[in-house]
Design an enzyme around this catalytic site. Sequence first.
Site, PDB file in Angstrom:
ATOM      1  N   THR A  77     -29.821   4.626  20.645  1.00 38.79           N
ATOM      2  CA  THR A  77     -31.114   4.861  21.317  1.00 38.79           C
ATOM      3  C   THR A  77     -32.436   5.053  20.465  1.00 38.79           C
ATOM      4  O   THR A  77     -33.451   4.048  20.898  1.00 38.79           O
ATOM      5  CB  THR A  77     -31.090   6.182  22.242  1.00 38.79           C
ATOM      6  OG1 THR A  77     -29.857   6.110  22.991  1.00 38.79           O
ATOM      7  CG2 THR A  77     -32.474   6.537  23.043  1.00 38.79           C
ATOM      8  N   SER A  78     -32.259   5.683  19.373  1.00 36.73           N
ATOM      9  CA  SER A  78     -33.674   5.888  18.546  1.00 36.73           C
ATOM     10  C   SER A  78     -33.941   4.493  17.750  1.00 36.73           C
ATOM     11  O   SER A  78     -34.884   4.192  17.631  1.00 36.73           O
ATOM     12  CB  SER A  78     -33.539   6.835  17.503  1.00 36.73           C
ATOM     13  OG  SER A  78     -32.443   6.624  16.788  1.00 36.73           O
ATOM     14  N   GLY A  94     -25.283   6.095  22.787  1.00 36.93           N
ATOM     15  CA  GLY A  94     -25.433   6.835  21.580  1.00 36.93           C
ATOM     16  C   GLY A  94     -26.717   7.420  21.266  1.00 36.93           C
ATOM     17  O   GLY A  94     -27.689   6.701  21.391  1.00 36.93           O
ATOM     18  N   CYS A  95     -26.844   8.643  20.308  1.00 38.24           N
ATOM     19  CA  CYS A  95     -28.066   9.047  19.919  1.00 38.24           C
ATOM     20  C   CYS A  95     -28.827   8.042  18.867  1.00 38.24           C
ATOM     21  O   CYS A  95     -29.914   7.785  18.963  1.00 38.24           O
ATOM     22  CB  CYS A  95     -28.268  10.195  19.542  1.00 38.24           C
ATOM     23  SG  CYS A  95     -27.014  10.897  18.368  1.00 38.24           S
ATOM     24  N   TYR A  96     -28.020   7.696  17.887  1.00 33.43           N
ATOM     25  CA  TYR A  96     -28.627   6.685  16.841  1.00 33.43           C
ATOM     26  C   TYR A  96     -28.850   5.337  17.424  1.00 33.43           C
ATOM     27  O   TYR A  96     -30.101   4.882  17.201  1.00 33.43           O
ATOM     28  CB  TYR A  96     -27.753   6.573  15.808  1.00 33.43           C
ATOM     29  CG  TYR A  96     -27.530   7.800  14.639  1.00 33.43           C
ATOM     30  CD1 TYR A  96     -28.545   8.195  14.156  1.00 33.43           C
ATOM     31  CD2 TYR A  96     -26.175   8.371  14.540  1.00 33.43           C
ATOM     32  CE1 TYR A  96     -28.666   9.242  13.237  1.00 33.43           C
ATOM     33  CE2 TYR A  96     -26.124   9.472  13.622  1.00 33.43           C
ATOM     34  CZ  TYR A  96     -27.168   9.789  12.897  1.00 33.43           C
ATOM     35  OH  TYR A  96     -27.415  11.022  12.139  1.00 33.43           O
TER      36      TYR A  96
END
Length: 354
Positions: free
Chosen positions: A161-162, A157-159
């Site tokens: 990953t960051s 997911g994007c969250y």
Amino acid sequence: MASTNTSGGTPIRVGILGASGYTGAELVRMLLRHPNVTIAALTAERQAGKPIAEVFPHLAGYGLPDLVKIDALDWNALDFIFCALPHGTTQEVIAGLPSHLKVVDLSADFRLTDPAEYAVWYGHEHRATDLQKEVVYGLTEFNRAAVATARVVANPGCYPTSSLLPLLPLLSKGLIESDRIVIDAKSGVSGAGRDAKQANLFCEVSEGFAAYGVGHHRHMPEIEQELRGVAGRPVTVSFTPHLVPMNRGMMATIYVRMTDGVTVDDLRAALAARYADEPFVGVTPAGVNPATRHVRASNHALIGVTADRAPGCAILVSVIDNLVKGASGQAIQNMNVMMGFGETTGIDQAPLFP
């Protein structure tokens, strides 16, 4: 068919399931310049029969195939699948694919390794438990060897990953405490998808800033699963996502407590050493914090480290483009590793500015 093969070899035939969403469009945009890929099939159940240019005018003129329903595909005419279908619709589709097809799934359907945990967070039983055992979690910088031999990769997911890119190296080296992690994260509106929703209307989003999924967001168990793997014990994070009135971009501001004797310079040095040879992850110098505009439309991630006023604490700032490193760019990065292509092929463009 659209092909940009300049390598002298035969390009692989790629199908994109769910090509009418934002991540599907980003896959098409980036794959158009990939020298080892032919975009051979695009699906969209509700938009079937339409040219892709009718759904995304910016993709006109590239000779792309029309959108079709999934059941109209000839799987034998494809070599690789990107699955950009909505969460909860993917498990049975991928489980039913022929074994010769390699797959990167951009949904959340295979990210949690424990089917029981999946059922708790997604509200229904996992529908492909046998396949789940074979799936590799595709945070490329940390699972590169496993990704290389996988048939199915779950794109993070994007969250997560960051959040994971700054946290995993520090936690694995014991530089931060595992029970004092607070993640304050913000995403552009494209992270909510392209479906028409009242909450995402311009007048609902513009000139505002809102938290959502407070106290119970589906990315929590994904983040904790990966942190648990390096910590060797359960890890519980405090995570709150926010919607920011911009199209794309993601920032995670992460508050950590350092273990005894560790300094902020130690954290920065550890991150710099870990990512020194990584093409897409960078660490900013002391006193410099990254911004979402520094990575816009690119597969890059930037991490900054600053001392907190609270003794023994530090603040990590991590930025990515939620549609690229947080989704489609990382998916292509994983495809490159799975197929033995150069890892940066097709996704090495510089960030867009301003």
